[in-house]
Design a protein around this motif. Structure first.
Motif, PDB file in Angstrom:
ATOM      1  N   GLU A   1    -103.241   1.502 -21.186  1.00  0.00           N
ATOM      2  CA  GLU A   1    -104.307   2.165 -22.177  1.00  0.00           C
ATOM      3  C   GLU A   1    -105.343   2.661 -21.408  1.00  0.00           C
ATOM      4  O   GLU A   1    -105.682   3.774 -21.743  1.00  0.00           O
TER       5      GLU A   1
ATOM      6  N   GLN B   1    -106.438   6.685 -20.962  1.00  0.00           N
ATOM      7  CA  GLN B   1    -107.716   7.392 -21.402  1.00  0.00           C
ATOM      8  C   GLN B   1    -108.471   8.385 -20.556  1.00  0.00           C
ATOM      9  O   GLN B   1    -109.212   9.268 -20.808  1.00  0.00           O
TER      10      GLN B   1
ATOM     11  N   ILE C   1    -101.211  13.479 -25.323  1.00  0.00           N
ATOM     12  CA  ILE C   1    -102.329  14.048 -24.509  1.00  0.00           C
ATOM     13  C   ILE C   1    -102.072  15.301 -23.833  1.00  0.00           C
ATOM     14  O   ILE C   1    -102.812  16.039 -23.939  1.00  0.00           O
TER      15      ILE C   1
END
Ligand code: MG
Length: 353
Positions: free
Chosen positions: A118, A122, A259
């Motif tokens: 995670e 990011q 993303i």
């Protein structure tokens, strides 16, 4: 399990770079490494299964049983030959996994891998923006440096584990520290090959979860895809330390696709696929891979083996029938000595056929 079809001279193939059978000093050193690592493994066992009331007791069993095996191996290094084969770093890893499974710990590093995946995801958008703003050659250098830096997220080696416990993992700070030139530094030769004659199909054996995969290997995959190379990401079938597994790779790719439209399209079009290696330890024996991995290797003209375990402790002198990149950061003193390198130096060996 089958022999990896790209292995040149399978009969002459030597898995391990470090021999524990005939080298008593190496044996003593590596048994200490496993013994010293055990308390952190036990802690992760307990953490990973905190909801079960008997987790602490089972974790304690892991400490006792694997600790006893290490002590047995110190006295009688052939004691487990029948069970896993002759003593080697790889086979001691197998013993450790057997003890973990027997005590009901399938994946003690699962929570930590999820957290790190995670965190790395990011950072991915900004990293891709940074890379996309660079010209071809400097971008490739930054990509390869990112692989080296990401490989410091390794919870199997004492030095990197301690750093992680104290400060967590800082990809950008690590990237600044892993300045080239490295002990073996074939980045220019690799760049020459990729920029002038991109491979048609590349297989990338990935190592650890978190930054290692997301900020190191995914940008390389993307770089290859941009040159119309088909990319296969190959990950361990079963969990081992903080290595990414095939199932987790699928989870990460689902998130990475949201993303980056580029990765999303590559996955949708089948240009980027994933395969399970059949492997269950942080090293790999190319005489025993899954049939899926063997089939996926058809037409591969670039093999990338990443990580200290798979590319340096094992397989460094293995030869393949296609161009090969072996890359990993050194996080263990014995490995540093084998490569006449300093701790946290990087080996990046590109071998054209
Ligand atoms: Mg690993």
């Amino acid at each position: 399990m089958v022999v990896f079809p790209l292995l040149a001279e399978p009969d002459a193939y030597r898995v391990m770079m470090i021999d524990l059978v005939d080298d008593a000093a190496a044996r003593a050193y590596w048994l200490d490494v496993f013994a010293n690592h055990l308390p952190s493994l036990v802690a992760h066992c307990a953490e990973s299964d905190a909801v079960s009331p008997d987790a602490a007791e089972r974790a304690e069993q892991v400490r006792r049983q694997f600790g006893a095996m290490i002590d047995t191996l110190r006295r009688d290094w052939g004691a487990y030959d029948d069970r896993v084969g002759p003593i080697s770093i790889l086979n001691i890893c197998r013993l450790r996994e057997q003890v973990l499974r027997a005590q009901g710990f399938d994946d003690p590093y699962r929570p930590i891998k999820q957290r790190e995946n995670e965190a790395a995801l990011q950072l991915l958008p900004a990293l891709l923006d940074e890379l996309d703003a660079l010209d071809d050659r400097p971008r490739l250098e930054v990509v390869v440096t990112g692989i080296a830096a990401g490989n410091l997220f390794d919870l199997g080696a004492a030095g990197s584990y301690e750093q992680y416990q104290q400060n967590g993992f800082d990809f950008h700070a690590t990237r600044r520290r892993v300045a080239r030139p490295w002990r073996v530094d074939d980045v220019d030769a690799l760049a020459d090959r990729l920029l002038t004659r991109p491979p048609s199909r590349a297989m990338l054996l990935v190592d650890n979860a978190g930054a290692d995969l997301v900020l190191g290997m995914l940008p390389l995959a993307r770089e290859l895809l941009a040159r119309e190379t088909e990319v296969i990401l190959a990950a361990n079938t079963a969990p081992s330390l903080n290595d990414i597994t095939f199932d987790e790779l699928g989870e990460v790719m689902d998130l990475a696709r949201r993303i980056d439209p580029y990765l999303d399209r590559a996955c949708a079009e089948g240009a980027l696929t994933c395969v399970a290696t059949g492997n269950d330890v942080p090293l790999i024996d190319f005489r025993q891979v899954s049939t899926e991995m063997a089939e996926a290797a058809a037409g591969v003209d670039l093999l990338v083996i990443e990580g200290m375990g798979r590319a340096l402790e094992s397989n460094y002198d293995a030869r393949f029938t296609c161009d090969t990149l072996k890359i990993g950061m050194i996080k263990e003193g014995w490995v540093a000595d084998v490569f006449d390198a300093a701790m946290y130096d990087v080996i990046c060996r590109f071998e054209p056929v």
